[in-house]
Design a protein around this motif. Sequence first.
Motif, PDB file in Angstrom:
ATOM      1  N   LYS A  43      36.622 -91.883  15.936  1.00 28.07           N
ATOM      2  CA  LYS A  43      37.757 -91.023  15.625  1.00 28.07           C
ATOM      3  C   LYS A  43      38.347 -90.488  16.917  1.00 28.07           C
ATOM      4  CE  LYS A  43      36.172 -89.400  11.091  1.00 28.07           C
ATOM      5  NZ  LYS A  43      35.835 -88.192  10.280  1.00 28.07           N
ATOM      6  N   CYS A  44      39.652 -90.312  16.923  1.00 28.52           N
ATOM      7  CA  CYS A  44      40.335 -89.773  18.100  1.00 28.52           C
ATOM      8  C   CYS A  44      39.923 -88.319  18.303  1.00 28.52           C
ATOM      9  CB  CYS A  44      41.850 -89.882  17.923  1.00 28.52           C
ATOM     10  SG  CYS A  44      42.788 -89.127  19.268  1.00 28.52           S
ATOM     11  N   LYS A  45      39.495 -88.001  19.511  1.00 29.23           N
ATOM     12  CA  LYS A  45      39.035 -86.635  19.769  1.00 29.23           C
ATOM     13  C   LYS A  45      40.189 -85.657  19.925  1.00 29.23           C
ATOM     14  CE  LYS A  45      38.531 -87.318  24.773  1.00 29.23           C
ATOM     15  NZ  LYS A  45      37.580 -87.254  25.912  1.00 29.23           N
ATOM     16  N   PHE A  46      41.417 -86.160  20.069  1.00 27.16           N
ATOM     17  CA  PHE A  46      42.572 -85.281  20.196  1.00 27.16           C
ATOM     18  C   PHE A  46      43.266 -85.063  18.856  1.00 27.16           C
ATOM     19  CE2 PHE A  46      42.090 -87.245  24.399  1.00 27.16           C
ATOM     20  CZ  PHE A  46      41.906 -86.092  25.148  1.00 27.16           C
ATOM     21  N   CYS A  47      43.303 -86.086  18.003  1.00 32.31           N
ATOM     22  CA  CYS A  47      43.908 -85.911  16.680  1.00 32.31           C
ATOM     23  C   CYS A  47      43.131 -84.899  15.850  1.00 32.31           C
ATOM     24  CB  CYS A  47      43.952 -87.244  15.932  1.00 32.31           C
ATOM     25  SG  CYS A  47      45.217 -88.372  16.546  1.00 32.31           S
ATOM     26  N   ARG A  48      41.860 -84.718  16.165  1.00 29.44           N
ATOM     27  CA  ARG A  48      41.041 -83.760  15.435  1.00 29.44           C
ATOM     28  C   ARG A  48      41.319 -82.328  15.859  1.00 29.44           C
ATOM     29  NH1 ARG A  48      36.088 -84.875  17.665  1.00 29.44           N
ATOM     30  NH2 ARG A  48      35.046 -83.445  16.245  1.00 29.44           N
ATOM     31  N   PRO A 121      42.482 -72.052  25.199  1.00 26.60           N
ATOM     32  CA  PRO A 121      42.168 -71.522  23.864  1.00 26.60           C
ATOM     33  C   PRO A 121      40.661 -71.494  23.625  1.00 26.60           C
ATOM     34  CG  PRO A 121      42.837 -73.806  23.681  1.00 26.60           C
ATOM     35  CD  PRO A 121      42.930 -73.455  25.145  1.00 26.60           C
ATOM     36  N   TYR A 122      40.214 -70.478  22.885  1.00 24.00           N
ATOM     37  CA  TYR A 122      38.792 -70.336  22.581  1.00 24.00           C
ATOM     38  C   TYR A 122      38.472 -70.590  21.113  1.00 24.00           C
ATOM     39  CZ  TYR A 122      37.571 -68.567  27.178  1.00 24.00           C
ATOM     40  OH  TYR A 122      37.342 -68.458  28.525  1.00 24.00           O
ATOM     41  N   ASN A 123      39.440 -71.060  20.340  1.00 26.81           N
ATOM     42  CA  ASN A 123      39.172 -71.380  18.935  1.00 26.81           C
ATOM     43  C   ASN A 123      38.289 -72.609  18.783  1.00 26.81           C
ATOM     44  OD1 ASN A 123      41.572 -69.753  19.128  1.00 26.81           O
ATOM     45  ND2 ASN A 123      41.987 -70.219  16.988  1.00 26.81           N
ATOM     46  N   LEU A 124      38.267 -73.459  19.777  1.00 29.53           N
ATOM     47  CA  LEU A 124      37.668 -74.785  19.668  1.00 29.53           C
ATOM     48  C   LEU A 124      36.143 -74.735  19.634  1.00 29.53           C
ATOM     49  CD1 LEU A 124      40.004 -76.482  22.275  1.00 29.53           C
ATOM     50  CD2 LEU A 124      40.115 -76.746  19.797  1.00 29.53           C
ATOM     51  N   PRO A 125      35.513 -75.797  19.112  1.00 32.23           N
ATOM     52  CA  PRO A 125      34.042 -75.845  19.076  1.00 32.23           C
ATOM     53  C   PRO A 125      33.441 -75.978  20.459  1.00 32.23           C
ATOM     54  CG  PRO A 125      34.977 -77.910  18.298  1.00 32.23           C
ATOM     55  CD  PRO A 125      36.120 -76.956  18.435  1.00 32.23           C
ATOM     56  N   THR A 131      36.948 -77.113  28.278  1.00 29.87           N
ATOM     57  CA  THR A 131      36.932 -78.434  28.897  1.00 29.87           C
ATOM     58  C   THR A 131      38.320 -78.747  29.448  1.00 29.87           C
ATOM     59  OG1 THR A 131      37.388 -79.502  26.760  1.00 29.87           O
ATOM     60  CG2 THR A 131      35.077 -79.297  27.431  1.00 29.87           C
ATOM     61  N   LYS A 132      38.374 -79.679  30.372  1.00 25.55           N
ATOM     62  CA  LYS A 132      39.593 -79.942  31.135  1.00 25.55           C
ATOM     63  C   LYS A 132      40.819 -80.265  30.277  1.00 25.55           C
ATOM     64  CE  LYS A 132      41.199 -82.563  35.160  1.00 25.55           C
ATOM     65  NZ  LYS A 132      40.835 -83.588  36.175  1.00 25.55           N
ATOM     66  N   PRO A 133      40.705 -81.055  29.186  1.00 28.45           N
ATOM     67  CA  PRO A 133      41.918 -81.359  28.399  1.00 28.45           C
ATOM     68  C   PRO A 133      42.587 -80.130  27.796  1.00 28.45           C
ATOM     69  CG  PRO A 133      40.152 -82.881  27.849  1.00 28.45           C
ATOM     70  CD  PRO A 133      39.541 -81.807  28.688  1.00 28.45           C
ATOM     71  N   TYR A 134      41.857 -79.017  27.719  1.00 29.69           N
ATOM     72  CA  TYR A 134      42.406 -77.824  27.079  1.00 29.69           C
ATOM     73  C   TYR A 134      42.619 -76.691  28.081  1.00 29.69           C
ATOM     74  CZ  TYR A 134      40.958 -80.624  23.174  1.00 29.69           C
ATOM     75  OH  TYR A 134      40.804 -81.672  22.304  1.00 29.69           O
ATOM     76  N   PHE A 135      42.741 -77.047  29.352  1.00 30.58           N
ATOM     77  CA  PHE A 135      43.165 -76.102  30.381  1.00 30.58           C
ATOM     78  C   PHE A 135      44.664 -76.299  30.594  1.00 30.58           C
ATOM     79  CE2 PHE A 135      39.129 -75.070  33.023  1.00 30.58           C
ATOM     80  CZ  PHE A 135      38.465 -74.741  31.857  1.00 30.58           C
TER      81      PHE A 135
END
Length: 235
Positions: A43-48, A121-125, A131-135
């Motif tokens: 599964k795509c880790k970004f679509c999730r 964001p801090y909503n993520l698991p 992690t870098k993609p969410y900076f």
Amino acid sequence: MLVDLAPKIICIPKNYYEAKKEKIDFCVDGCMLYYKEVKDLTKCKFCRSPSQMRWHHENKNNSIDLRHPCDGEAWKHFDHVYLDFASEPQNIRLGLCSDGFTPYVQASTNPYSCWPVIVMPYNLPLEMCMTKPYFFLTCLIPGLHNLTVKIDVYLQPLIDDLKLLWDCGVLTYDISTKQNFILHAALSWTINDFSAYGMLSGWGTKGKLACPHCMADTKAFQLDNGVKSSWFDCL
């Protein structure tokens, strides 16, 4: 020729026909390639990501273990005070990180200061949070001198956006539920050293009253010889 020159451990196709046969799967929305260390994902880790923005609400921890910021007292206190905000799990809790550095200091006789301002964001698991993609680099402030107390001048556009997200919210489409909703965001905390803390918050971090926790009850004292303040006994 490349096959002859390359080490044996590198698998280079022998010809154009074999190169065409080598296929790499990709997300149908173009988010990512199933390549290298993520080639075995199903599964795509970004679509999730849209549904993962509710992770903090759907995975509450009843134990005393602190595994995520949502388990902390500050997060729970915020939810208790701002019930309307907490009622929408997809409202975003943000952290802001900033610090200055001098790039190419050895290559320039007139080095300048550079201040990146990053929001995350801090909503993520757990596996996605911090992690870098969410900076998200919201602004990059260069200059010949240290910003000292003037960083708020350059942060005005970011502050306006944060106030809009807190006060009014913005109409947002949730692809995971196929519905629109009003998205709000709150800046929960900042990550920085003590001097940058003073610049971002406006709190004076010099002198006897520098400790933001002790305030007037501080046990700080001035050294007899150096005349500098010491907070050795604080906290």
